[in-house]
Design an enzyme around this catalytic site. Structure first.
Site, PDB file in Angstrom:
ATOM      1  N   GLY A  15       0.803  -1.212   0.000  1.00 44.68           N
ATOM      2  CA  GLY A  15       0.000   0.000   0.000  1.00 44.68           C
ATOM      3  C   GLY A  15       0.834   1.260   0.000  1.00 44.68           C
TER       4      GLY A  15
ATOM      5  N   PRO B 189      -5.176   7.772  -3.869  1.00 40.38           N
ATOM      6  CA  PRO B 189      -6.021   8.397  -4.892  1.00 40.38           C
ATOM      7  C   PRO B 189      -5.446   9.705  -5.439  1.00 40.38           C
ATOM      8  CG  PRO B 189      -7.385   7.563  -3.107  1.00 40.38           C
ATOM      9  CD  PRO B 189      -5.957   7.404  -2.666  1.00 40.38           C
TER      10      PRO B 189
ATOM     11  N   ARG C 141      -2.539 -16.698 -42.953  1.00 39.29           N
ATOM     12  CA  ARG C 141      -3.533 -15.769 -43.498  1.00 39.29           C
ATOM     13  C   ARG C 141      -3.180 -15.453 -44.956  1.00 39.29           C
ATOM     14  NH1 ARG C 141      -8.705 -13.671 -43.072  1.00 39.29           N
ATOM     15  NH2 ARG C 141      -8.741 -11.458 -43.643  1.00 39.29           N
TER      16      ARG C 141
ATOM     17  N   GLU D  37       4.577   1.175 -11.067  1.00 44.64           N
ATOM     18  CA  GLU D  37       5.986   1.111 -10.643  1.00 44.64           C
ATOM     19  C   GLU D  37       6.816   2.211 -11.314  1.00 44.64           C
ATOM     20  OE1 GLU D  37       5.766  -0.821  -8.394  1.00 44.64           O
ATOM     21  OE2 GLU D  37       4.473  -2.465  -8.975  1.00 44.64           O
TER      22      GLU D  37
END
Length: 390
Positions: free
Chosen positions: A136, A140, A274, A369
């Site tokens: 943690g 916010p 393809r 990070e």
């Protein structure tokens, strides 16, 4: 017509790895092929993954805190840990995030800064995947600027009272323990907070368009009372959580390559089958130019990651080196994912193929990070000697 090679075989990069490293990579790849790949598209679609089951599987293989010594951890090399992250993220960034947050953030913080009692209480169970941890730090209103975090811890008798909130916390909805960082009168300190402590609530963040196979949550700390021994005694100042981020960033340097490799493998296979204008699109010059450029960046990223790993294993890795690795490899990985999507055309946006899932996941990896901009500033400060933050 010559026989095609896989992207990382182009420069025979496996020759740079030891037999033990190749064996570890093979074991992790088999686990991922068995436990993750058959199901991960469904987890992404529903926004839910069996995190606890995966943690036990990963713990049984020794992947949780695998680069740490003692307390049930494997004590593997930095390169071996990096290769494991590459294989995990080749399946999904959210799955690698589970391992990174568990081992490089939560476990590393306790291993590096915790008391012996804290290490004995938490690390063996976390290494086995029986206990899940989270980290943690982000809030916010404070992401790239953790020094101004709002969460506070104040002394109350012999203990502490925490108040505040954390946001975008991987593993929080399923965690047994959170390593929470808070401002105190003595500066930033870390706490090992059992998630069943009164006043602690974790709410899962839903509606994500990225890392949907990862449990992400918000932690609310409402006058949470903790005993004196909850504090991490050796974690003093902001350098402590930043050192944990460096550990996690190192895994990302490798992990992002896994997502890029999976996209490139998918695009090469698709282009070979393809058919347009009477031949496989792999036979068109523009397609081959795209594939060649992407393969080149993948090789370069691998060489960078391997250099950082060897440097870490001899104890010489510096934080700005990891910033360079994270900045380059995630930036190139997301570019590869987007380019591979163009080769698949409309099929590239289908969940039948992993390419856009990887691209969406890498949008989060680009940010967490440390954003690309933060890592540019880290490198800029190293180059000029002038800090440009804020």
């Amino acid at each position: 017509m010559t026989s095609p090679v896989l992207p990382l075989d182009l420069l025979d990069l496996d020759s740079l790895l030891t037999d033990e490293e190749l064996q570890i990579r093979a074991v992790v790849r088999r686990l991922v092929d068995d436990k993750v790949r058959p199901h991960v598209a469904g987890w992404y679609e529903t926004g839910h993954a069996p995190v606890r089951e995966l943690a036990r599987d990963f713990g049984a293989l020794g992947l949780l805190g695998m680069h740490l010594e003692g307390y049930g951890c494997a004590g593997s090399s930095a390169v071996a840990y990096g290769l494991a992250c590459l294989e995990l993220e080749a399946a999904d960034s959210g799955v690698r995030s589970l391992v990174s947050v568990q081992g490089s953030l939560a476990m590393f913080a306790i291993w590096k800064y915790g008391s012996e009692e804290q290490k004995q209480r938490w690390l063996p169970g976390m290494a086995k995947g029986e206990l899940i941890g989270c980290f943690g730090l982000t809030e916010p209103d404070h992401g790239s600027d953790p020094a101004n975090m709002s969460t506070r811890a104040r002394r109350d008798g012999d203990g502490w009272v925490l108040h505040g909130g954390k946001m975008w916390i991987t593993n929080a909805p399923v965690a047994d323990v959170a390593v929470v960082w808070a401002r105190t009168d003595e500066g930033v300190r870390g706490f090992a907070v059992p998630m069943d402590t009164p006043g602690v609530t974790a709410k899962e963040i839903t509606g994500k368009l990225s890392l949907r196979a990862s449990a992400t949550g918000e932690i609310v700390l409402d006058e949470v009372r903790l005993p004196a021994d909850a504090i991490l005694p050796d974690a003093q100042g902001l350098k402590a959580p930043l050192s944990c981020l460096t550990e996690a960033r190192y895994g990302i340097v490798w992990g992002a390559l896994g997502a890029a490799r999976d996209c490139l493998h998918t695009a090469i296979a698709y282009a070979g089958t393809r058919t347009q204008f009477g031949k496989p699109i792999a036979g068109f010059q523009l397609t081959q130019a795209k594939l060649a450029d992407m393969a080149l960046e993948l090789q370069k990223g691998f060489l960078l990651a391997l250099h950082l790993g060897r440097t870490a294993d001899r104890g010489a890795l510096r934080p700005e080196m990891v910033s360079a690795g994270k900045l380059n490899n995630v930036r190139e990985a997301i570019a590869i994912a987007r380019q591979c999507r163009t080769i698949l055309g409309a099929n590239g946006v289908s969940g039948e193929y992993p390419v856009l899932r990887h691209a969406n996941n890498l949008e989060s990896v680009l940010t967490y990070e440390g954003t690309s901009e933060i890592h540019q500033l880290v490198l800029g400060q190293r180059l000029t000697g002038i800090a440009a933050f804020g």
